[in-house]
Design an enzyme around this catalytic site. Structure first.
Site, PDB file in Angstrom:
ATOM      1  N   ASP A  19       0.677  -1.182   0.036  1.00 53.30           N
ATOM      2  CA  ASP A  19      -0.239   0.041   0.439  1.00 53.30           C
ATOM      3  C   ASP A  19       1.032   1.222  -0.194  1.00 53.30           C
ATOM      4  OD1 ASP A  19      -2.268   1.327   0.182  1.00 53.30           O
ATOM      5  OD2 ASP A  19      -3.152   1.360   2.146  1.00 53.30           O
ATOM      6  N   ASN A  67     -10.412  -2.855  -5.805  1.00 51.78           N
ATOM      7  CA  ASN A  67      -9.960  -2.062  -6.436  1.00 51.78           C
ATOM      8  C   ASN A  67     -10.937  -1.609  -8.261  1.00 51.78           C
ATOM      9  OD1 ASN A  67      -6.664  -3.657  -5.502  1.00 51.78           O
ATOM     10  ND2 ASN A  67      -7.768  -0.944  -4.832  1.00 51.78           N
TER      11      ASN A  67
HETATM   12  C1  FPP Z   1      -2.495   0.083  -3.340  1.00 49.40           C
HETATM   13  O1  FPP Z   1      -1.881   1.271  -3.251  1.00 49.40           O
HETATM   14  C2  FPP Z   1      -1.572  -0.658  -4.472  1.00 49.40           C
HETATM   15  C3  FPP Z   1      -2.305  -1.090  -5.537  1.00 49.40           C
HETATM   16  C4  FPP Z   1      -4.079  -1.038  -5.493  1.00 49.40           C
HETATM   17  C5  FPP Z   1      -1.654  -1.690  -6.117  1.00 49.40           C
HETATM   18  C6  FPP Z   1      -0.360  -2.920  -6.038  1.00 49.40           C
HETATM   19  C7  FPP Z   1       0.101  -2.835  -7.032  1.00 49.40           C
HETATM   20  C8  FPP Z   1       1.808  -2.685  -6.877  1.00 49.40           C
HETATM   21  C9  FPP Z   1       2.506  -2.232  -6.041  1.00 49.40           C
HETATM   22  C10 FPP Z   1       2.392  -2.721  -8.989  1.00 49.40           C
HETATM   23  C11 FPP Z   1       2.190  -4.011  -9.407  1.00 49.40           C
HETATM   24  C12 FPP Z   1       2.340  -4.793  -9.220  1.00 49.40           C
HETATM   25  C13 FPP Z   1       2.638  -5.942  -9.591  1.00 49.40           C
HETATM   26  C14 FPP Z   1       2.799  -7.229  -9.061  1.00 49.40           C
HETATM   27  C15 FPP Z   1       2.465  -6.243 -11.442  1.00 49.40           C
HETATM   28  P1  FPP Z   1      -2.711   2.711  -3.454  1.00 49.40           P
HETATM   29  O2  FPP Z   1      -2.825   2.972  -4.809  1.00 49.40           O
HETATM   30  O3  FPP Z   1      -4.080   2.407  -2.924  1.00 49.40           O
HETATM   31  O4  FPP Z   1      -2.371   3.729  -2.426  1.00 49.40           O
HETATM   32  P2  FPP Z   1      -2.437   5.260  -1.983  1.00 49.40           P
HETATM   33  O5  FPP Z   1      -3.665   4.492  -0.794  1.00 49.40           O
HETATM   34  O6  FPP Z   1      -1.391   5.917  -1.585  1.00 49.40           O
HETATM   35  O7  FPP Z   1      -3.510   5.981  -3.152  1.00 49.40           O
END
Ligand code: FPP
Length: 251
Positions: A19, A67
């Site tokens: 996250d 998501n």
């Molecule tokens: C949460 O951070 C992250 C995600 C919903 C996506 C996770 C994806 C990756 C780490 C990259 C891709 C991985 C692979 C295996 C291809 P957020 O967007 O909710 O962050 P925030 O809470 O700061 O907005």
């Protein structure tokens, strides 16, 4: 001193809620997809670090069933990133003998992502020493529903009796039937929620929450999480005294 090591072992299986990509990007004036791109770099580094540190099972929460509710542009970027990751990393996974698994409602992903996943899973299916699992379109609640349906079908066919079913029998219908339960769940970015990730499997897991945003989480941060894990006493319902002097095994 009897020469035996008193050092507690590292976890066999780590689950990570990656996250903080969005906040990492916002802090730098970048777009959210750019944050995810940096997150993917961190992901690659952590896969390597786990192998170096002898962690055999790693499960990453890459896209939750919830998501899909993000803006279309961000969902598209995440799916593209997944395909790019698979096309670039499969060779490395094969070289490092890492077996890839996917958990979640994979049949609801875009066709091209499903194809890329299948190709990578097939290419690594012979390996058994190292396991990387991507949780995609994953929700623990959906997993329980899907397991209950599969279980009901097995009952209807007479393959299993609900009267004698224990957790081991039921859990064979979870997406994770080939994996051991996680020992440690890490969530980055300061949030202290589980967000529908491995709820059944983490019944006895240890939890580690860190303020570090996912793109900044590297091998050193992983080492800190492992050191914290090794300091915990995992009692599995027993008392500390029982663990300190286990009852002798009957002859
Ligand atoms: C949460 O951070 C992250 C995600 C919903 C996506 C996770 C994806 C990756 C780490 C990259 C891709 C991985 C692979 C295996 C291809 P957020 O967007 O909710 O962050 P925030 O809470 O700061 O907005």
């Amino acid at each position: 001193m009897n020469g035996e090591s008193t050092e507690k072992p590292n976890p066999r299986h780590i689950g990570i809620i990656m996250d903080g990509n969005g906040r990492w990007a916002k802090q730098r004036g970048h777009s959210r997809p750019r944050g995810h791109k940096e997150g993917a770099k961190a992901t690659r580094a952590i896969i390597d670090a786990c192998q170096e540190l002898g962690i055999r099972y790693l499960t990453l929460y890459a896209f939750s069933a919830e998501n899909w509710n993000r803006p279309d542009m961000e969902v598209r970027a995440l799916m593209e990133l997944l395909e790019l990751f698979l096309s670039r990393e499969t060779k490395t996974l094969v070289k490092k003998r890492v077996r890839l698994h996917a958990i979640g409602r994979i049949d609801e992903l875009p066709d091209s992502a499903q194809k890329a996943l299948k190709k990578a899973i097939d290419a690594t299916k012979e390996f058994d020493d190292w396991h990387l699992t991507l949780a995609l379109n994953y929700s623990s609640r959906n997993e329980v529903l899907d397991a209950a349906k599969a279980f009901a079908q097995a009952v209807a066919k007479g393959e299993i009796s609900p009267d004698t079913t224990d957790w081991d029998d039921f859990s064979r219908h979870l997406y994770t039937s080939e994996l051991p339960d996680p020992d440690l769940i890490i969530r980055t970015s300061g949030e202290t929620r589980i967000s529908n990730f491995l709820l059944m499997q983490s019944a006895y897991a240890e939890f580690y929450f860190t303020e570090t945003l996912w793109p900044d989480f590297g091998k050193e941060q992983l080492r800190q999480a492992l050191a914290c894990y090794r300091n915990r006493e995992r009692r599995f319902g027993k008392t500390g005294e029982q663990l300190a002097s286990p009852a002798p095994t009957p002859a």
